[in-house]
Design a protein around this motif. Sequence first.
Motif, short mmCIF file in Angstrom:
data_model
loop_
_atom_site.label_atom_id
_atom_site.label_comp_id
_atom_site.label_asym_id
_atom_site.label_seq_id
_atom_site.Cartn_x
_atom_site.Cartn_y
_atom_site.Cartn_z
N TYR A 91 21.71 -48.45 6.44
CA TYR A 91 20.54 -47.58 6.17
C TYR A 91 20.98 -46.12 6.10
O TYR A 91 21.64 -45.62 7.01
N PHE A 107 32.39 -39.16 13.53
CA PHE A 107 31.01 -39.54 13.23
C PHE A 107 30.94 -40.99 12.73
O PHE A 107 30.12 -41.79 13.19
N ILE A 111 29.16 -44.30 14.48
CA ILE A 111 28.22 -45.23 13.82
C ILE A 111 28.83 -46.64 13.82
O ILE A 111 28.12 -47.63 14.04
N GLN A 158 28.22 -43.79 5.86
CA GLN A 158 28.01 -44.57 7.10
C GLN A 158 27.21 -45.84 6.85
O GLN A 158 27.36 -46.83 7.55
#
Lengths: 238, 460
Positions: A91, A107, A111, A158
Amino acid sequence: MRLNQWIVNPNLMLMLEINQLEKRYKKQIVLSNLSHQFEQGVTVITGKSGVGKTTLLRLCASAEKPSSGQILWFGKAINKSLKKYRLVLGYAPQQIDFPEDLSALDFMCHIGAFKNLSYSDCYNQTQQLLEKLDLIKDIHKPIQAYSGGMRRRLGLAQAFLGQPECLIIDEPSAELDPFNAEIVHNLIFEKAKNATVLMTTHLSDSLKNYQYRTLHLGNDLSNNSTDFSAPLLESEKR
Amino acid sequence: MFESILTFYRIQLKRHLRNKLLWCIALTTPIVAKYLVPTHNDGYTIVAVNNAYPILSSSVIGMELGVLSALLLSPLFYIYLRVSRIKISPWQIEDVSPLFRSKQTLGHWLADTSIAFLLISTLALAGVILSFFRLPLEQINPLHTFLTCLLIALPAFSFIAALRLIFSARPWLRKALGDVFFFIFWIIGIGMGANLAATPASMSLDIFGYAAPIVMSTNQPITSFVVGSSPNAIDSIIQLEPLNAVKSSAYQVSRVMLLLYAGILAMLSGLVYATKKHTTTKHKSYSLILFGNIIQPLHRMLVKVITLLSSFCPPLLSNLKQFVLSPSTTLLLAVLAILGAFLPFRGLVGPAIWLVAMFPLCYAISLWEKPGWIQFADTLPQSRKNQFVWQCVSASTLMIVLCIPAFVRCIVLGEYIFLPDFIFICLFLPFIIMSLGRLTHSAAAPRLVLIIVWYFYFNL
């Protein structure tokens, strides 16, 4: 094994299905009686601002619960197998509170940990994704040094972590120049060969070279009506 | 399972170490240490037992640093965790992840505890260096200083880190209520330690772990002990041995248990975590049932009046309008202002106005200090410095308006002794709130600092 059976079923093309979906905030009805079946490939959700595109994506991403109706993944209600659904979900919301002090790699690993990926898997996938999105040279830079377009691409990257089967992307080409928008679209459409992709865009002209379906949300919502008030005006395969 | 905990730990630790605020705290600790360990000639003592100055030794230095940091520096650690940018996370993505949230909170708690360990070790190291100046060489034992300081302060800091995670887990604790609860916890924690005798059973309730090292450090019957500045206690001296407590298994077990409770609390915060996006339908309907027909029209009228007056002095009145956003708080403030004409200011109306007005003021400054807003505000014709001045002036104006009835009462009754109270509440308090909010870009720091100061003022 059981999970894999549930995730990948090549005989079934109808992957994500929304059934009589309704979402209301207090008295305001945002989506009403919306039913649709999303097949493998890209479905672009279009419509004017405020018509409920982002709300629909948030509902499909399990970020919000519908007021009524169901969302089914391979025929099973997602709220009943939430964890399994989230394992196959990628998402990319439009707005992300980036931890500005982290590097892009950190980062992505953050995730990745949320997606139960091991550090080495996450590292390898991050390398590949950021290479494709032209961010590899900035992989160790803190996010605070990123431009708007770079953040957008990182936010998108991500979503691809963990090989998701269902990809939900809100405005992937917002803030991107035509060159980077094409890179992003190529990545999305390549992924769509073995996944269901839902995305919104205001710029459908930039997608003229790709094959996709369109779900157009109308804006003739009536606050007092419980009828079919968010009609599917167009659903066509290009 | 452990791999994701380790990833969260590693990333959170990295974020801590990149944080300038943490480095500022770490660099100021040696300076703080100097004042936490006074010599007999300094004219004050930080820990006094039976109204006497404790003779310095390595373990006494460790105890003084440990006790003081556990009691007084722990709110600072809480503020650091609550306001620094380590709390920012991409929750929009995290909320739709399949992860068992406790893994993340456990990783974060471990990282926060590691940072607390580093901070306390820095303080203990400063204590060791101080001991070279204050003790004969043969009496210096760095291990005693480290052990005493760490055993007292680390579990307390670790528990506070877990508490912060709990306060970040629920929507209603993420704002002012969380800070109020921390203050209550802090006061109760200090009180429990002081009121319970240092028995094995009570040691586990002494969260800050300061009572046992003091009480068990001497064989003499203890009539009183003071933590904090005590200038009268320098006439006599007392020999203390905090290692009695530090080496006792009951105390050690109680500190380890506290670390364990903190870990459980951190895991629990993952279990009770609620997403940041939540509807306020229930709150709205609740407030409507309570106040709907009475307050709303009055509040609308007040906002309309301020809007009409805006043409006279736009910055002042637009700021004022933001302070009275909540109808219920505004009504409460109005009631308190009116009560000021009938009830005493010090000890009653003054502290009440301070307490109630503090929350909308802190909230307003936090809105102005959001990163996106700062960038925008920088481009406005009025400089940020001017905007800050207007914010202070507006906050002062609000406080002056609220204090007018009480002020008139004091003048009529000739109670001029309360004038400094008025000056502090009307002029300095708004300035402190705005300055702290400006410095930390958040509401949490001014809120917590001012609740603590308020408590002292209330008890004057």
